[in-house]
Write an enzyme that holds these catalytic residues in place. Sequence first.
Site: not given
Ligand code: NAP
Length: 248
Positions: A91, A156, A160, A191
Amino acid sequence: MTAELSGSTALVTGGTSGIGRATAVALAGLGAHVVLSGRDAGRGDEVVSAIRAAGGKADFVAAELTDAASARSLADRARELGGHVDVLVNNAGIFPTGPTADLSEADFDRVYATNVKVPFFLVAELAPEMAARGQGAIVNVSTVVALRGMAGMALYGSSKAAVELMTKAWAAEFGPSGVRVNAVSPGPTRTGGTAAFGEGLDELATAGPAGRVAAPEEIASAIAFLVTGGSSFVQGAVLPVDGGRLAV
Ligand code: NAP
């Protein structure tokens, strides 16, 4: 009644925030021992406390995921904590967007390292062991912009798109040994990571039939489906969890 994931260990990367946090909570609720990773130890400890307070089992591993070595060392820690890993949720991801000319080589390398390289080497570490045990489930987190050409999303979205192809290739590689590999493709989701998009996130969401942004729990429940028995014949699928965005 025994919870469906009792006795299993689930590694959720990026479990300190957003979709990963909600997934960690959901899988722990199904009885899994969840090992969640992230960089922020404070947030990691908070998620572990919340899961334990609800009667679940969880541990946090602080891990900056940048390359094959960091993926291997996270897999090692998860094995130490759980004995072996039955479920992997790739994730953790980053999503810098913007005009192609404004993104640097360092941005490019960071996005591909976090979104493509680390999942690749986590699967390389853990999937063969799942295959040797004859069971396991892997879910990769993609995005709707892996399939839609949108301005500002080339870097990005392409990372993916690689994840989606790897999902199918891994289903072919590990599926015959009992390891199911699938992906979810979320639409805009509220998020910590998308807070910076402000109202832009809601504008993105209006294009889909649901017409709204998702809660992280709505993505987590689809991930939970893909790692439990209700999806036993689902392999190599990319499940849109996008309020219908990819359908229209
Ligand atoms: P988020 O709130 O930004 O959380 C990202 C998580 O990934 C955090 O736990 C962060 O850890 C961790 N992370 C990021 N870079 C890292 C690194 N280099 N090393 C270790 N940990 C890392 O993200 P989210 O919105 O929940 O998204 C999660 C996933 O869903 C991602 O793959 C994103 O591309 C995908 N996604 C999100 C959305 C959306 O609208 N939110 C839509 C489609 C897909 P720390 O903060 O503890 O460092």
